[in-house]
Write a protein that holds these residues in place. Structure first.
Motif, PDB file in Angstrom:
ATOM      1  N   MET A 142       0.861  -1.181   0.000  1.00 11.79           N
ATOM      2  CA  MET A 142       0.000   0.000   0.000  1.00 11.79           C
ATOM      3  C   MET A 142       0.902   1.238   0.000  1.00 11.79           C
ATOM      4  N   PRO A 143       1.202   1.801  -1.175  1.00 11.31           N
ATOM      5  CA  PRO A 143       2.160   2.913  -1.276  1.00 11.31           C
ATOM      6  C   PRO A 143       1.801   4.108  -0.411  1.00 11.31           C
ATOM      7  N   GLU A 144       0.492   4.416  -0.285  1.00 11.28           N
ATOM      8  CA  GLU A 144       0.085   5.563   0.535  1.00 11.28           C
ATOM      9  C   GLU A 144       0.508   5.383   1.992  1.00 11.28           C
ATOM     10  N   SER A 145       0.412   4.147   2.465  1.00 14.32           N
ATOM     11  CA  SER A 145       0.804   3.845   3.831  1.00 14.32           C
ATOM     12  C   SER A 145       2.308   4.039   4.019  1.00 14.32           C
ATOM     13  N   LYS A 146       3.091   3.593   3.044  1.00 19.01           N
ATOM     14  CA  LYS A 146       4.545   3.761   3.134  1.00 19.01           C
ATOM     15  C   LYS A 146       4.925   5.235   3.109  1.00 19.01           C
ATOM     16  N   THR A 147       4.242   6.013   2.272  1.00 17.42           N
ATOM     17  CA  THR A 147       4.521   7.455   2.212  1.00 17.42           C
ATOM     18  C   THR A 147       4.278   8.111   3.566  1.00 17.42           C
ATOM     19  N   LEU A 148       3.164   7.773   4.208  1.00 15.56           N
ATOM     20  CA  LEU A 148       2.868   8.320   5.532  1.00 15.56           C
ATOM     21  C   LEU A 148       3.932   7.916   6.543  1.00 15.56           C
ATOM     22  N   ALA A 149       4.419   6.675   6.449  1.00  9.19           N
ATOM     23  CA  ALA A 149       5.472   6.205   7.350  1.00  9.19           C
ATOM     24  C   ALA A 149       6.744   7.022   7.179  1.00  9.19           C
ATOM     25  N   GLU A 150       7.083   7.327   5.934  1.00 10.09           N
ATOM     26  CA  GLU A 150       8.274   8.134   5.662  1.00 10.09           C
ATOM     27  C   GLU A 150       8.094   9.552   6.194  1.00 10.09           C
ATOM     28  N   VAL A 151       6.913  10.104   6.019  1.00  4.66           N
ATOM     29  CA  VAL A 151       6.644  11.465   6.486  1.00  4.66           C
ATOM     30  C   VAL A 151       6.675  11.533   8.009  1.00  4.66           C
ATOM     31  N   PHE A 152       6.127  10.533   8.675  1.00  8.40           N
ATOM     32  CA  PHE A 152       6.119  10.504  10.146  1.00  8.40           C
ATOM     33  C   PHE A 152       7.540  10.632  10.694  1.00  8.40           C
TER      34      PHE A 152
END
Length: 321
Positions: free
Chosen positions: A164-174
């Motif tokens: 789920m790319p959106e989830s990974k993006t949020l993880a990187e932003v966090f």
């Protein structure tokens, strides 16, 4: 991720929060044996300008109190006074577990293994039902706050959903110290959200029933990072200093006790490790044996069991590379 976000009313349990409004909503769940009603408290902050809707949730497991304190502190400091979009805040989902110092509800069921829930089911199923059908339909993405279970201390980390790319993006932003993908667990909150195509990241920091100031501050920083990324806030208080970058772990494993005995760690949580290095040892009370726990590869230690007396097979270190 948020190109099509629109200004909207948010309706939970029959109460509507219009753009530009803030409201405290209570969902009744059950009574204590004394007759006292127990409600799930929900704060809704709906800005006047259009934007996405973020869910910040704590206390899914009643004994994991760092997330509860993260949310309380951010409420106290007014961190959810956003410029656009909306934030739905569940400070303490499993109130029954919280007042009983327990991960589960009183009948022993785990709320995070009870989704999507049943309206007239067990207590855990009813709590899960209200979140699934009252809260999730309003949400575009979310952050679920946890700690290590038992006496396992998790160095601040983010877990996102594989594929789920959106989830990974949020993880990187966090931007927690570590982040890595994990598979979805049947009947978990994250699985229920995934079925609705809602990306959820899980923050793990500290251990149950113990405040960890470092984990609390990292959690607050991460939530603010995500809110800024979503355009909800423009700046972050300068007391929260950004790190150079989060470390992605592409594989991870538990190191378990080879025998029963007393466990003595020899490394700090969050530290790097070299293959073959001694991370700790398990010994008996009479010094007749000493079993060393060695690093299987070059990498990092991101969880340590703080239980001093262990049994064979107990998880001692969570390590990754």
């Amino acid at each position: 991720m948020f190109e099509n976000s629109e200004n909207k009313n948010i309706t939970i349990y029959g109460e509507t929060v219009k753009p530009g409004e803030d409201k405290w909503i209570k969902i009744p769940i059950d009574r204590l044996p004394t007759g006292t009603m127990i409600d799930i408290p929900i704060y809704v902050f709906n800005a006047g300008k259009p934007g996405p809707t973020l869910l910040v949730q704590g206390g899914l497991h009643g004994d994991e109190i760092n997330g509860v304190e993260i949310i309380r502190r951010m409420l106290f400091e007014g961190c959810y006074k956003i410029k656009s979009g909306a934030v739905i805040v569940l400070p303490l989902l499993n109130i029954f577990g919280f007042i009983h110092f327990s991960r589960q509800v009183p009948d022993g069921k785990d709320v995070n293994r009870s989704f999507p829930g049943v309206k007239n089911g067990s207590l855990a199923a009813r709590i899960a039902y209200q979140v699934t059908y009252e809260v999730l339909p309003q949400v575009d993405f979310g952050i679920d706050l946890h700690t290590g279970g038992g006496q396992r201390n998790n160095h601040p980390q983010i877990r996102y959903t594989s594929g789920m790319p959106e989830s990974k993006t949020l993880a990187e932003v966090f931007n927690a110290p570590f982040y890595f993908a994990t598979s979805l667990i049947s009947k978990s909150f994250r699985k229920a959200a995934h079925n609705r195509k809602i990306p959820i990241i899980v923050y793990e920091g500290g251990e149950s029933m113990r405040f960890d100031e470092y984990a609390i501050r990292e959690g607050i920083q991460g939530i603010l990072n995500v809110m800024k990324y979503a355009g909800m806030i423009h700046t972050i208080d300068p007391m929260w200093i950004e790190r150079e970058g989060s470390t992605l772990l592409t594989s991870h494993k538990w190191l378990r006790s080879p025998t029963a005995g007393m466990f003595v760690p020899q490394v700090l949580n969050g530290s790097s490790m070299k293959k073959g290095a001694i991370l700790g040892f398990v010994t008996d009370t009479f010094a007749t044996y000493c079993k060393e726990i060695k690093a299987p590869y070059n990498g990092f230690v991101f969880c340590i069991n703080n239980q001093a007396v262990v049994n064979q097979g107990d998880a001692l270190f969570h390590v990754g590379k």
